[in-house]
Design a protein around this motif. Structure first.
Motif, PDB file in Angstrom:
ATOM      1  N   GLN A   1     -25.136 -33.893 -24.107  1.00  0.00           N
ATOM      2  CA  GLN A   1     -26.362 -34.838 -22.144  1.00  0.00           C
ATOM      3  C   GLN A   1     -27.054 -34.742 -21.570  1.00  0.00           C
ATOM      4  OE1 GLN A   1     -22.024 -36.032 -20.074  1.00  0.00           O
ATOM      5  NE2 GLN A   1     -22.472 -37.951 -21.509  1.00  0.00           N
TER       6      GLN A   1
ATOM      7  N   TYR B   1     -28.403 -34.276 -18.072  1.00  0.00           N
ATOM      8  CA  TYR B   1     -27.579 -35.658 -17.535  1.00  0.00           C
ATOM      9  C   TYR B   1     -25.759 -35.015 -17.575  1.00  0.00           C
ATOM     10  CZ  TYR B   1     -31.098 -38.070 -18.703  1.00  0.00           C
ATOM     11  OH  TYR B   1     -32.625 -38.986 -19.208  1.00  0.00           O
TER      12      TYR B   1
ATOM     13  N   GLY C   1     -32.719 -38.177 -23.384  1.00  0.00           N
ATOM     14  CA  GLY C   1     -33.047 -38.880 -22.789  1.00  0.00           C
ATOM     15  C   GLY C   1     -34.321 -39.566 -22.040  1.00  0.00           C
TER      16      GLY C   1
ATOM     17  N   GLU D   1     -25.503 -40.952 -15.917  1.00  0.00           N
ATOM     18  CA  GLU D   1     -26.485 -40.448 -17.041  1.00  0.00           C
ATOM     19  C   GLU D   1     -27.438 -42.026 -16.050  1.00  0.00           C
ATOM     20  OE1 GLU D   1     -28.425 -41.186 -21.116  1.00  0.00           O
ATOM     21  OE2 GLU D   1     -26.395 -40.181 -20.647  1.00  0.00           O
TER      22      GLU D   1
ATOM     23  N   ARG E   1     -31.454 -41.756 -14.271  1.00  0.00           N
ATOM     24  CA  ARG E   1     -32.801 -41.796 -15.019  1.00  0.00           C
ATOM     25  C   ARG E   1     -34.058 -42.958 -14.409  1.00  0.00           C
ATOM     26  NH1 ARG E   1     -32.658 -43.271 -20.322  1.00  0.00           N
ATOM     27  NH2 ARG E   1     -31.511 -42.514 -21.571  1.00  0.00           N
TER      28      ARG E   1
END
Length: 431
Positions: free
Chosen positions: A202, A205, A232, A421, A425
């Motif tokens: 990940q 994140y 990402g 996540e 962002r």
């Protein structure tokens, strides 16, 4: 008996094998490897396709006294290589230009050490190699063309002893870099730690990344991470394939420099305490950023720095920087940080397994030229493997408590809130 043996021998040479000087004693590669497997009593596991491949001078490449030399001689013409798993098993893999052997690492360190006997010779080598690294990376023209617009931030999210704020920075050719700032809740001047992430689950994140940055923020440091090129939010911009290109190598370095450019201007940042810390591919970036940018005052590459592995992803080795100076490696690049504080975290399950006996003594040799042997340290975890687990994170916390004077009493990963996540962002509508 002679009448029986001679025709059989002729039939064997001329028909069964068909090997002659005229055809270069050629045999199918698969047949040769099967014979080698039987001869030496080993099993071969294939990560390559040998179908239709033929080997000239095949049997002359066999060394009856060495399976390792035999496999190397046989596989090298096809850009394949043998990788020993145990005494009875070898993998046949594609040649990897960025990966060598521990023995190669020892030879490289010995050669590098022979190039400079004193500080003056080392400084000359350092200057030459660092200039060539920049040129081979091709980063300076891109930096000159970068936008200088300040970051755009989302609103702060408040947690136990720290805040998180996402950002977007315009860079070059219409591109952006997005990431998150983890900052202490307390006001005042704080050290800054740039934290490029590696290829762990990940990316930035993931739980492990959030735990480390938030804990360091709780202890008093402003920590910043950002997306890998093609991961990402960068993936949304350039696509996943972009990560596996030479472009990723230079763009990730450029992004790290631009992130530092803006974060170091913050009024709450102490410019005398600026660190860089990442694991795996993030550790490779840590070393490279320390070479490209002299504003860092402390560096901590984790499970990455090696004399015999440059980083298998093009984002770490897509540009030929290891050819600088007639040949270099990440150990020499890391040594360029001397005499400033550096800690190398290594383990027994990857390419950092040789750090205590190979790379660390070399780093001490360079640091000792400055009378600063105590400024470089190694935390080696021989029973652990390639990850950024609790013991690696704990080593990082101890290092930055020591060099940046962080507040040990705030060291508590249980106080960290793991966000989704989507929360990490950048969302302009959330401004």
């Amino acid at each position: 008996m002679k009448r029986l043996i001679i025709p059989a021998f002729v039939a064997l040479c001329g028909t069964a094998y068909g090997q002659t000087f005229e055809n270069k004693f050629t045999r199918p590669l698969g047949d040769v490897l099967n014979d080698v497997s039987r001869r030496f009593g080993v099993r071969l596991k294939y990560d390559v396709d040998t179908t239709g491949l033929k080997l000239a001078y095949a049997d002359f490449r066999i060394r009856p006294y060495s399976i390792d030399e035999t496999l190397t001689n046989i596989l090298t013409p096809f850009n394949f290589k043998p990788v020993k798993q145990n005494d009875k098993l070898y993998k046949v893999k594609p040649y990897e230009y960025a990966r060598r052997t521990p023995e190669d690492g020892k030879k490289m360190i010995a050669w590098l050490t022979s190039l400079y006997a004193d500080k003056a010779q080392w400084e000359a080598r350092k200057d030459s190699v660092s200039r060539e690294v920049r040129a081979r990376l091709g980063i300076d023209p891109l930096l000159a063309a970068c936008a200088d617009e300040p970051p755009v931030y989302t609103k702060k999210r408040k947690f136990d002893g720290y805040t998180v704020q996402n950002f977007c920075i315009k860079t070059v050719n219409g591109h952006t870099v997005k990431g998150s700032v983890y900052a202490p809740s307390a006001k005042g001047m704080h050290p800054l730690i740039i934290c490029p992430n590696g290829h762990f689950y990940q990316g930035r994140y993931g739980k492990v990344q959030q735990q480390r940055l938030a804990t360091l923020a709780r202890m008093g440091a402003i920590c910043v991470d950002y997306d890998l090129w093609g991961w990402g939010e960068s993936e949304d911009e350039v696509g996943t394939k972009a990560h596996h290109t030479a472009e990723a190598h230079v763009m990730q370095a450029l992004n790290g420099i631009k992130v530092l450019d803006f974060m170091i201007r913050r009024k709450d940042v102490d410019k005398t305490r600026v660190g860089v810390n990442g694991g795996s591919g993030g550790g490779t970036q840590t070393v490279l950023l320390s070479v490209l940018d002299d504003r860092y005052t402390a560096a901590c590459p984790v499970v990455s720095m090696s004399s015999w592995f440059d980083g298998g992803c093009p984002c770490e080795s897509g540009r030929p920087i290891q050819l600088a100076g007639g040949g270099t490696c990440n150990a020499e690049l890391a040594a360029m940080f001397a005499p400033k504080p550096m800690m190398i975290v290594s383990d027994g399950g990857d390419w950092t397994s040789t750090t205590p006996e190979t790379e660390y003594p070399y780093l001490q040799y360079i640091y000792n030229m400055y009378g600063a042997k105590d400024k470089v340290r190694n935390i080696h975890l021989p029973k652990e493997r390639h990850d950024f687990g609790p013991n690696k994170r704990n080593a990082v916390y101890e290092f930055f408590i020591d060099v940046f004077g962080l507040d040990r009493s705030k060291w508590d990963e249980e106080k960290v809130t793991i966000e989704k996540e989507d929360d990490l962002r950048f969302k302009p509508k959330g401004l």
